[in-house]
Design an enzyme around this catalytic site. Structure first.
Site, PDB file in Angstrom:
ATOM      1  N   LYS A   1     -14.007  22.454 -14.333  1.00 36.43           N
ATOM      2  CA  LYS A   1     -15.140  21.993 -15.139  1.00 36.43           C
ATOM      3  C   LYS A   1     -15.228  22.766 -16.439  1.00 36.43           C
ATOM      4  O   LYS A   1     -14.945  23.962 -16.497  1.00 36.43           O
ATOM      5  CB  LYS A   1     -16.445  22.195 -14.380  1.00 36.43           C
TER       6      LYS A   1
ATOM      7  N   GLU B   1     -17.625  17.660 -19.271  1.00 35.23           N
ATOM      8  CA  GLU B   1     -19.093  17.731 -19.289  1.00 35.23           C
ATOM      9  C   GLU B   1     -19.640  17.932 -20.702  1.00 35.23           C
ATOM     10  O   GLU B   1     -19.782  19.069 -21.172  1.00 35.23           O
ATOM     11  CB  GLU B   1     -19.589  18.866 -18.373  1.00 35.23           C
TER      12      GLU B   1
ATOM     13  N   SER C   1     -28.149  17.586 -13.927  1.00 34.45           N
ATOM     14  CA  SER C   1     -29.595  17.328 -13.871  1.00 34.45           C
ATOM     15  C   SER C   1     -30.317  17.841 -15.111  1.00 34.45           C
ATOM     16  O   SER C   1     -31.390  17.313 -15.444  1.00 34.45           O
ATOM     17  CB  SER C   1     -30.215  17.896 -12.595  1.00 34.45           C
ATOM     18  N   GLY C   2     -29.802  18.854 -15.755  1.00 33.00           N
ATOM     19  CA  GLY C   2     -30.256  19.245 -17.086  1.00 33.00           C
ATOM     20  C   GLY C   2     -31.682  19.731 -17.204  1.00 33.00           C
ATOM     21  O   GLY C   2     -32.261  19.651 -18.287  1.00 33.00           O
TER      22      GLY C   2
ATOM     23  N   ARG D   1     -25.241  37.914  -5.180  1.00 35.90           N
ATOM     24  CA  ARG D   1     -24.607  36.664  -5.650  1.00 35.90           C
ATOM     25  C   ARG D   1     -23.660  36.138  -4.577  1.00 35.90           C
ATOM     26  O   ARG D   1     -23.605  34.953  -4.288  1.00 35.90           O
ATOM     27  CB  ARG D   1     -23.859  36.904  -6.980  1.00 35.90           C
TER      28      ARG D   1
ATOM     29  N   LYS E   1     -18.954  14.119 -16.595  1.00 33.84           N
ATOM     30  CA  LYS E   1     -20.240  14.685 -16.156  1.00 33.84           C
ATOM     31  C   LYS E   1     -21.206  14.685 -17.344  1.00 33.84           C
ATOM     32  O   LYS E   1     -21.303  15.658 -18.085  1.00 33.84           O
ATOM     33  CB  LYS E   1     -20.027  16.107 -15.611  1.00 33.84           C
TER      34      LYS E   1
HETATM   35  C1  5MM Z   1     -24.463  25.907 -12.896  1.00 36.65           C
HETATM   36  O1  5MM Z   1     -24.813  25.864 -14.251  1.00 36.65           O
HETATM   37  C2  5MM Z   1     -23.731  25.563 -15.120  1.00 36.65           C
HETATM   38  C3  5MM Z   1     -23.775  26.395 -16.355  1.00 36.65           C
HETATM   39  O2  5MM Z   1     -23.720  27.710 -16.031  1.00 36.65           O
HETATM   40  P1  5MM Z   1     -23.551  28.767 -17.234  1.00 36.65           P
HETATM   41  O3  5MM Z   1     -24.455  28.331 -18.354  1.00 36.65           O
HETATM   42  O4  5MM Z   1     -23.999  30.038 -16.630  1.00 36.65           O
HETATM   43  O5  5MM Z   1     -22.130  28.765 -17.610  1.00 36.65           O
HETATM   44  C4  5MM Z   1     -23.835  24.164 -15.673  1.00 36.65           C
HETATM   45  O6  5MM Z   1     -22.662  23.804 -16.357  1.00 36.65           O
HETATM   46  C5  5MM Z   1     -24.060  23.164 -14.607  1.00 36.65           C
HETATM   47  O7  5MM Z   1     -22.905  22.963 -13.891  1.00 36.65           O
HETATM   48  C6  5MM Z   1     -24.470  21.850 -15.209  1.00 36.65           C
HETATM   49  O8  5MM Z   1     -25.220  21.987 -16.388  1.00 36.65           O
HETATM   50  C7  5MM Z   1     -25.293  21.102 -14.225  1.00 36.65           C
HETATM   51  O9  5MM Z   1     -26.368  21.938 -13.881  1.00 36.65           O
HETATM   52  P2  5MM Z   1     -27.810  21.327 -13.846  1.00 36.65           P
HETATM   53  O10 5MM Z   1     -28.696  22.465 -13.442  1.00 36.65           O
HETATM   54  O11 5MM Z   1     -28.066  20.842 -15.260  1.00 36.65           O
HETATM   55  O12 5MM Z   1     -27.755  20.193 -12.855  1.00 36.65           O
END
Ligand code: 5MM
Length: 346
Positions: free
Chosen positions: A138, A179, A263-264, A48, A221
């Site tokens: 965040k 977010e 991006s989801g 990691r 976000k």
């Molecule tokens: C990096 O992923 C984040 C969530 O991690 P955990 O579920 O392990 O806490 C997540 O919050 C991320 O920052 C956002 O969803 C944006 O990520 P995507 O992949 O949707 O762009």
């Protein structure tokens, strides 16, 4: 008003600098390990660390990325040469941010719904992170669309948590990224996604108001207004852009400095195309900056290439920076599919 008010405005402005977006690299250990296991990378702390070092030391990343969101384990780590990640990021012109929620847990008495936790002890954790060099934070809430859900109770509980988090951050000098993610999972239509996203955002801004949060010292976000992943009728790029913009225009106060999408689960190219369409068509009407805060849609090509091998680092970094650059273009409305090395149908 927070004693940090002006610093918070300055930080938010720097996070939303023209042509830049946020790199989300705050996967909790569970999520990071899951992504590693999919690629047969051993899910251990050293991997990691090595992967996060690859990300933050990618040459020229700071040209396209204004800030990166770290996880508690990551913000305490260093490069193999002993430079703390925070220092390495500052040297690259990337503002360190930190995920401070402790995850989405089952919401009592609401089957299949989640509420994000992490308020206990948050004031002290914010003080520690600020001391370590973080300048934004965040917190992610998750809203699920399904049979009879989301309930008003779920939306309200999550919006309340986001607002309580946001004011604590502003009190402690961290710009809160707020977010509220409406999940793409399910067979719902884009119309249903619009309704749920609008209701959620109205409640989030109501709770922020009730809790005395400063709209001009935060970043939103959100997820895009989009068809459910299993919906038989998939909305076009134009429709996703117009419905997302309509929803944001109806819900987000003009004093908010910026909107940075997640991006989801969209493909990399779709995430770029949607962001681009919004900026290309509607930018002149926006009171806020509209950019990206992607995790998977920026990182995935780099992670796929790296596979845990030191010899793959340089090429993986190139792929990361390439994706960051394409999204930078999308944030200015200048992206086109012809810029892709391997164009896919979006
Ligand atoms: C990096 O992923 C984040 C969530 O991690 P955990 O579920 O392990 O806490 C997540 O919050 C991320 O920052 C956002 O969803 C944006 O990520 P995507 O992949 O949707 O762009």
């Amino acid at each position: 008003m927070s004693k940090y008010a002006q610093e918070l405005r300055n930080t938010a402005k720097a996070m939303m600098a023209e042509g830049k977006g946020i790199l989300a690299m705050d996967e909790s250990n569970g999520t990071c390990n899951k992504r590693f296991k999919n690629l047969d990378i051993e899910p251990v702390e050293e991997n990691r660390r090595a992967y996060r070092e690859l990300l933050i030391t990618a040459p020229d990343l700071g040209n396209y990325i204004s800030g990166a969101i770290l996880y508690d384990e990551t913000i305490r780590q260093s490069t193999k040469d002993g430079v703390s990640f925070v220092k390495a990021m500052q040297d690259a012109g990337i503002i360190p941010g930190i995920k401070v929620d402790t995850g989405a847990k089952d919401l009592a008495a609401r089957p299949n719904e989640k509420v994000t936790e992490g308020l206990d002890g948050l004031r002290d954790r914010i003080a520690e992170y600020y001391e370590m060099g973080a300048r934004f934070a965040k917190w992610r809430s998750v809203i699920t669309i399904g049979d009879g859900i989301p309930s008003d109770g779920c939306i309200e509980a999550n919006a309340h948590g986001l607002a309580r988090y946001a004011v604590l951050c502003q009190e402690g000098g961290l710009v809160p990224i707020v977010e509220p993610e409406v999940l793409i999972n399910g067979d719902h239509t884009i119309e249903t996604c619009y309704e749920v996203t609008e209701k959620t955002l109205h409640e989030v801004f109501r709770q922020l108001y009730v809790q005395n949060a400063a709209y001009d010292q935060m970043i939103l976000k959100p997820s895009m207004v989009i068809s459910g992943a299993d919906c038989s009728q998939q909305a076009s790029v134009e429709e996703v852009a117009s419905e997302t913009v309509r929803c944001l225009m109806n819900c987000v106060p003009a004093s908010v400095p910026g909107i940075a999408f997640l991006s989801g689960g969209q493909s990399e190219q779709r995430a770029s195309a949607h962001l681009n369409e919004m900026n290309a068509k509607y930018r002149s009407q926006f009171p806020w900056r509209v950019t990206f805060s992607y995790a998977r849609a920026i990182q995935q090509p780099a992670l796929n290439y790296w596979k845990g091998e030191q010899s793959n680092v340089e090429e993986a970094q190139k792929r990361l920076v390439e994706r960051a650059k394409l999204n930078s273009e999308a944030s200015k409305g200048n992206y086109s599919q012809s810029m892709e090395k391997e164009p896919a149908l979006v």
